[in-house]
Design a protein around this motif. Structure first.
Motif, PDB file in Angstrom:
ATOM      1  N   ASN A 124      36.574 -54.874 -22.632  1.00  0.00           N
ATOM      2  CA  ASN A 124      36.934 -54.434 -21.287  1.00  0.00           C
ATOM      3  C   ASN A 124      35.942 -54.921 -20.241  1.00  0.00           C
ATOM      4  O   ASN A 124      36.208 -54.780 -19.057  1.00  0.00           O
ATOM      5  CB  ASN A 124      36.996 -52.906 -21.227  1.00  0.00           C
ATOM      6  N   LEU A 168      37.518 -45.357 -37.111  1.00  0.00           N
ATOM      7  CA  LEU A 168      37.170 -45.097 -35.727  1.00  0.00           C
ATOM      8  C   LEU A 168      35.747 -44.566 -35.678  1.00  0.00           C
ATOM      9  O   LEU A 168      35.458 -43.512 -36.212  1.00  0.00           O
ATOM     10  CB  LEU A 168      38.153 -44.050 -35.172  1.00  0.00           C
ATOM     11  N   THR A 212      33.905 -52.237 -28.001  1.00  0.00           N
ATOM     12  CA  THR A 212      35.157 -52.642 -27.358  1.00  0.00           C
ATOM     13  C   THR A 212      35.064 -52.471 -25.850  1.00  0.00           C
ATOM     14  O   THR A 212      35.476 -53.337 -25.081  1.00  0.00           O
ATOM     15  CB  THR A 212      36.312 -51.759 -27.871  1.00  0.00           C
ATOM     16  N   GLU A 213      34.511 -51.340 -25.442  1.00  0.00           N
ATOM     17  CA  GLU A 213      34.388 -51.037 -24.019  1.00  0.00           C
ATOM     18  C   GLU A 213      33.507 -52.077 -23.332  1.00  0.00           C
ATOM     19  O   GLU A 213      33.799 -52.537 -22.238  1.00  0.00           O
ATOM     20  CB  GLU A 213      33.750 -49.639 -23.911  1.00  0.00           C
ATOM     21  N   VAL A 215      31.570 -47.772 -17.953  1.00  0.00           N
ATOM     22  CA  VAL A 215      32.133 -46.808 -18.905  1.00  0.00           C
ATOM     23  C   VAL A 215      31.375 -46.850 -20.228  1.00  0.00           C
ATOM     24  O   VAL A 215      31.081 -45.813 -20.821  1.00  0.00           O
ATOM     25  CB  VAL A 215      33.651 -47.039 -19.121  1.00  0.00           C
ATOM     26  N   TRP A 268      36.600 -40.128 -16.588  1.00  0.00           N
ATOM     27  CA  TRP A 268      37.495 -41.023 -17.329  1.00  0.00           C
ATOM     28  C   TRP A 268      37.412 -40.736 -18.828  1.00  0.00           C
ATOM     29  O   TRP A 268      38.418 -40.729 -19.522  1.00  0.00           O
ATOM     30  CB  TRP A 268      37.130 -42.469 -17.014  1.00  0.00           C
ATOM     31  N   LYS A 277      37.779 -38.389 -29.927  1.00  0.00           N
ATOM     32  CA  LYS A 277      38.151 -38.622 -31.324  1.00  0.00           C
ATOM     33  C   LYS A 277      37.137 -39.531 -32.017  1.00  0.00           C
ATOM     34  O   LYS A 277      36.824 -39.348 -33.196  1.00  0.00           O
ATOM     35  CB  LYS A 277      39.543 -39.239 -31.409  1.00  0.00           C
ATOM     36  N   ASP A 281      40.975 -39.733 -21.705  1.00  0.00           N
ATOM     37  CA  ASP A 281      41.546 -40.432 -22.850  1.00  0.00           C
ATOM     38  C   ASP A 281      40.990 -39.822 -24.129  1.00  0.00           C
ATOM     39  O   ASP A 281      39.776 -39.730 -24.298  1.00  0.00           O
ATOM     40  CB  ASP A 281      41.174 -41.916 -22.764  1.00  0.00           C
ATOM     41  N   ASP A 282      41.889 -39.412 -25.046  1.00  0.00           N
ATOM     42  CA  ASP A 282      41.403 -38.728 -26.250  1.00  0.00           C
ATOM     43  C   ASP A 282      40.703 -39.668 -27.231  1.00  0.00           C
ATOM     44  O   ASP A 282      40.084 -39.230 -28.186  1.00  0.00           O
ATOM     45  CB  ASP A 282      42.542 -37.968 -26.947  1.00  0.00           C
ATOM     46  N   LEU A 283      40.784 -40.993 -26.954  1.00  0.00           N
ATOM     47  CA  LEU A 283      40.123 -41.959 -27.836  1.00  0.00           C
ATOM     48  C   LEU A 283      38.637 -41.640 -27.985  1.00  0.00           C
ATOM     49  O   LEU A 283      38.076 -41.733 -29.067  1.00  0.00           O
ATOM     50  CB  LEU A 283      40.290 -43.375 -27.266  1.00  0.00           C
ATOM     51  N   TYR A 284      38.010 -41.235 -26.867  1.00  0.00           N
ATOM     52  CA  TYR A 284      36.561 -41.086 -26.880  1.00  0.00           C
ATOM     53  C   TYR A 284      36.117 -39.902 -27.707  1.00  0.00           C
ATOM     54  O   TYR A 284      35.259 -40.028 -28.569  1.00  0.00           O
ATOM     55  CB  TYR A 284      36.021 -41.026 -25.440  1.00  0.00           C
TER      56      TYR A 284
END
Lengths: 306, 364
Positions: free
Chosen positions: A270, A257, A265-266, A275, A77, A86, A81-84
Motif C-alpha cells: 500500500n 495471518l 503489506t501495509e 498506517v 482507520w 484479527k 477494518d477487522d483485518l488489524y
C-alpha cells in the motif's frame, strides 16, 4: 583530603547511569518518536511518501503550522477494518501456543541438563548454544527442505511405512509452530537451566528422607522454585514471537495471518507508511504490557533475594 | 521479500576488469534477480574501466519502498512501467540526457510507443525487457489431471473451479502480485482489465476467491524451481521465468516438460524500464551504462540468456532462433494485438486492491 573523593565518584556514577539512558534515548525513544510522528501523518506521492515533513529550514512558524496537519485518523482507520485486530489476535494466539509448546519441550531439556553430572554440563550448554553459530535465516530455510512434500521428513516416514501419502506441513500453521519452537528453544532453555541448576539439592534429599515420592517432590519443590526461570523463558519466547515475520513468511501459508505480515503489506504494497507506523505503535503497546509484567516479576525476585 | 534474493544480493558482484584502470569510476545497478548475463557486466568494465556494483531485488514493492525512502545510492534501477509512472510523479527520477545516448536509435519504436503510457515522451527511461503474465504448466501432469483436451491456451484452465479442483492435487502457484492478477480476472470477466472501479475490482476478487482453495502458494519467484522440479503443475507467472523453468527441467532431464502459454483471451504485457534516480551519485557513468546496454550485440546477449523479449529492434537479427523464433517470447502480431497494458492505481483504489488481495489470500 577526603572531601573531593565522593564528588568525583558521584560524577563517575552519573556517567555510568547515563550510559544506558543515552542508549535508550538514541536507539529506542528517538526512533519511536519518529515512527509515532509518521503514524500521525498522511500518505502522499512524494519522497518520503507522507506529509507533513518537518523541514528545519522553515523555522518555528512552519513547525507549528505543520503540527496542525497531524491527526489520529490512521488509528481510527485501524478500528474500521477487522483485518488489524484479527492479525493482532492471531499473532498473540500463535505466539502463545508456540510458547507453550516450547515450554513442554524446553523444561525436560533444562531439567536433564541441570541433573546431569557436573563435568557434562558445559558440553550440554554448548550444544544448546551451537545453533546460533549458523545464520537464523539459513536455519529457517533448512526447515523448508525438511518439511516440504518431498522433503526429508516425509521421505523418512514413507520409507518406514508410517504413512502412504506425504503429510502437508509446509505452508501451514503447523510449520510456523515448528519454526518458532525450534528457533526460540534456546531462549527458554538457558534461563530455565540457570534457575534449575541453582536449586538446592538438599531440599530434595530431605523430601526423600521424609518419604515424599519423587513426582511429588518435583511438584512441591522443583517446579515452584524454577518458576522464575519458566516465566523469564516464556517471555523471552513470547515477545519476539508475536512480532515474528520471517518464520511465518517462509514456512507459513498464505492464510497464516500475523501482524508482521500485515505490517509488511501495509508498508510495501500500500506504500502507506503512516498506517503501517500506526500498526507498529499499537504492536509496541501490546508488547509493552507483558514486558512490564515481566519487569515487575523480576523486581520481586530481586527483592526476595536481597 | 524473498530471502533468496537477499542472500544473493548480499554477495555484491564487484566486477573489476583491470584493477588498475580508473579505480574511482563506478556505476551502481539495482536489477531484478536472475535478469542479466553477468558476462555483460564484466565486458562493460573491461571496455570502459567503470566498475559495476550489481545488486538484485525480486519485487517492485521492495524497489519502490527504497526509492521513496530516498538516498538509495543506486545509479540505475529497473522498475516495471506501472510502478515507474508513479515514481516519476513522486519525483524519483532524473530526465535522461539523450545527447549521451546515441544508441537510442536502435530501440524499437512500437515498444517505445506503448511505454509512453507510463513515461510520456520516453523522457525518464529506456526499455530493458518486456514480457507477458500467463500460464506456465507441466505438460504431462496437466494432461493427466484434465485429459488430452485440457484448455492450456485459455484462462479457463485457471479461473474455472472445476479445472482447478483437479489441478489442486498436483499443485498450483500464483504470483503474489495483485496488480497483475486483478487485471487478468477482470479480463476473464469481460470487463476492462485497467478498471479502477471498486465494484468491478470487488467482482474480480470474488472470482479469485472461488479458486483460492486450490492454490498452494502465492509467491513471485519460488514457482521457477517448483515448475522445473515437477513439484507443481500450474503457475501463473512471468513468461521468461516460466521459460527458464522449462530449460532447467530440460537440462536436468528429469522427465518434466514445462510450457508457457499466452491465454487466448489476452494477457498482461509489461515493461521493465531502466531509469536513473535523481540523486544518483554517478549519473555520467549511468548514461554510459545505458548506452552500452542499448548496443544490439549486448541486448541480444541479455535476451538470449534470460528468455525475455527486449525493446531493441536492432538486436533482433542477433538473437538465437529459440528466442526470436519462440512465440512465447516474441508473440505474433496477432497475439500482441490481444495483449493489454494497465496503468497504476490511485492511492485510494490501491488500498482497496491490496485489501481485497489480502482477503483473497487469507480468507479474512
Amino acid at each position: 583530603m577526603d572531601k573531593p573523593a565522593p564528588v568525583k565518584r558521584t560524577l563517575g556514577g552519573w556517567a555510568l547511569i547515563a550510559v544506558p539512558y543515552v542508549w535508550l534515548l538514541i536507539f529506542f525513544l528517538a526512533p519511536f518518536l519518529i515512527v509515532f510522528k509518521i503514524s500521525l501523518s498522511q500518505v502522499a506521492v512524494a519522497i518520503p511518501p507522507y506529509v507533513p515533513t518537518f523541514d528545519l529550514a522553515g523555522g518555528w512558524q512552519a513547525f507549528v503550522e505543520n503540527l496542525g496537519d497531524l491527526s489520529l485518523e490512521n488509528y481510527l482507520w485501524l478500528t474500521e477494518d477487522d483485518l488489524y485486530w484479527k492479525s493482532y489476535l492471531s499473532s498473540v494466539v500463535i505466539a502463545g501456543i508456540s510458547t507453550f509448546l516450547t515450554l513442554l519441550i524446553g523444561y525436560p531439556i533444562a531439567y536433564g541438563m541441570a541433573r546431569s553430572p557436573q563435568s557434562l554440563r558445559p558440553t550440554l550448554l554448548m550444544l544448546v548454544i551451537l545453533p546460533f553459530w549458523t545464520s537464523f535465516l539459513i536455519r529457517v530455510y533448512a526447515w523448508i527442505g525438511i518439511l516440504k512434500n518431498e522433503g526429508l521428513l516425509n521421505q523418512l516416514l514413507m520409507a518406514i511405512g508410517i504413512i502412504d501419502e506425504p503429510l502437508v506441513i509446509l505452508n501451514t500453521n503447523t510449520a510456523v509452530y515448528i519454526g518458532i519452537v525450534y528457533s526460540y528453544l534456546p531462549f527458554l532453555v538457558l534461563p530455565l537451566y540457570a534457575s534449575l541448576e541453582r536449586l538446592d539439592g538438599s531440599l530434595l534429599e530431605a523430601a526423600e528422607d521424609l518419604g515424599c515420592p519423587p513426582w511429588k517432590a518435583f511438584w512441591k519443590i522443583t517446579l515452584p522454585l524454577s518458576l522464575p526461570g519458566v516465566i523469564a523463558g516464556c517471555f523471552l519466547v513470547f515477545i519476539p514471537a508475536v512480532g515474528e515475520f520471517v518464520i511465518p513468511d517462509l514456512l507459513g501459508g498464505s492464510d497464516t495471518l500475523m501482524i508482521g505480515k500485515t505490517l509488511w503489506t501495509e508498508f510495501f504494497n500500500n506504500r502507506d507508511w503512516p498506517v503501517s507506523s500506526a500498526v507498529a505503535v499499537i504492536l509496541l503497546i501490546i508488547l509493552v504490557i507483558p514486558i512490564v509484567l515481566f519487569q515487575n516479576q523480576q523486581q520481586k525476585i530481586a527483592e526476595k533475594q536481597a | 521479500m524473498s530471502y533468496k534474493s537477499m542472500l544473493t544480493g548480499v554477495a555484491v558482484l564487484s566486477l573489476l576488469g583491470s584493477a588498475a584502470v580508473a579505480q574511482d569510476r563506478e556505476v551502481r545497478v539495482y536489477n531484478w534477480s536472475d535478469y542479466i548475463d553477468e558476462s555483460i557486466l564484466e565486458e562493460f568494465t573491461e571496455e570502459t574501466g567503470i566498475k559495476v556494483v550489481y545488486d538484485v531485488f525480486d519485487s517492485n514493492e521492495v524497489l519502490e519502498t527504497k526509492l521513496l525512502a530516498g538516498g538509495t545510492g543506486y545509479d540505475i534501477v529497473v522498475p516495471t512501467g506501472t510502478f515507474l509512472a508513479r515514481q516519476i510523479q513522486a519525483g524519483v527520477f532524473a530526465e535522461l540526457d539523450k545527447s549521451k545516448l546515441p544508441n537510442l536509435s536502435n530501440m524499437w519504436p512500437e515498444i517505445e510507443e506503448r511505454v509512453q503510457k507510463y513515461d510520456p515522451g520516453n523522457a525518464y527511461s529506456i526499455n530493458y525487457m518486456w514480457g507477458t503474465t500467463g500460464l506456465g504448466y507441466n505438460v504431462e501432469k496437466v494432461k493427466e489431471a484434465l485429459g488430452e483436451d485440457a484448455p492450456v491456451d485459455s484462462w479457463d484452465l485457471f479461473f474455472k473451479p472445476e479445472n482447478m479442483e483437479k489441478l489442486a492435487d498436483c499443485g498450483v502457484h500464483v504470483l503474489d502480485a495483485p496488480t497483475e492478477l486483478f487485471p487478468a480476472a477482470l479480463k476473464y470477466l469481460g470487463l476492462d482489465p485497467d478498471s479502477k472501479d471498486p465494484a468491478e475490482i470487488e467482482k474480480a476478487g470474488e472470482l479469485l476467491k472461488t479458486i483460492r482453495p486450490y492454490v498452494q502458494k502465492f509467491h513471485s519467484s519460488e514457482y521457477i524451481n517448483a515448475l522445473a522440479n515437477g513439484d507443481i503443475c500450474l503457475a501463473i507467472g512471468w513468461s521468461g521465468d516460466v521459460l527458464q523453468a522449462r530449460d532447467r527441467a530440460a537440462e536436468a532431464d528429469n522427465g518434466v516438460t514445462v510450457e508457457y502459454a499466452i491465454p487466448k483471451e489476452g494477457a498482461l504485457m509489461w515493461f521493465d524500464q531502466m531509469a536513473v534516480p535523481a540523486d544518483a551519485p554517478h549519473p555520467d557513468e549511468a548514461h554510459e551504462f545505458l548506452n552500452y546496454i542499448m548496443r544490439p550485440d549486448v541486448m541480444a546477449k541479455a535476451s538470449n540468456y534470460v528468455y525475455y523479449a527486449n525493446g531493441n529492434k536492432a538486436s533482433q537479427e542477433l538473437l538465437n532462433d529459440d528466442v526470436i523464433g519462440d512465440p512465447a517470447i516474441y508473440p505474433s502480431e496477432e497475439t500482441v494485438a490481444n495483449l493489454y497494458t494497465v496503468t497504476s492505481y490511485p492511492p485510494k483504489v490501491n488500498r482497496i486492491v491490496t485489501r481485497t488481495w489480502t482477503s483473497v489470500k487469507s480468507g479474512q
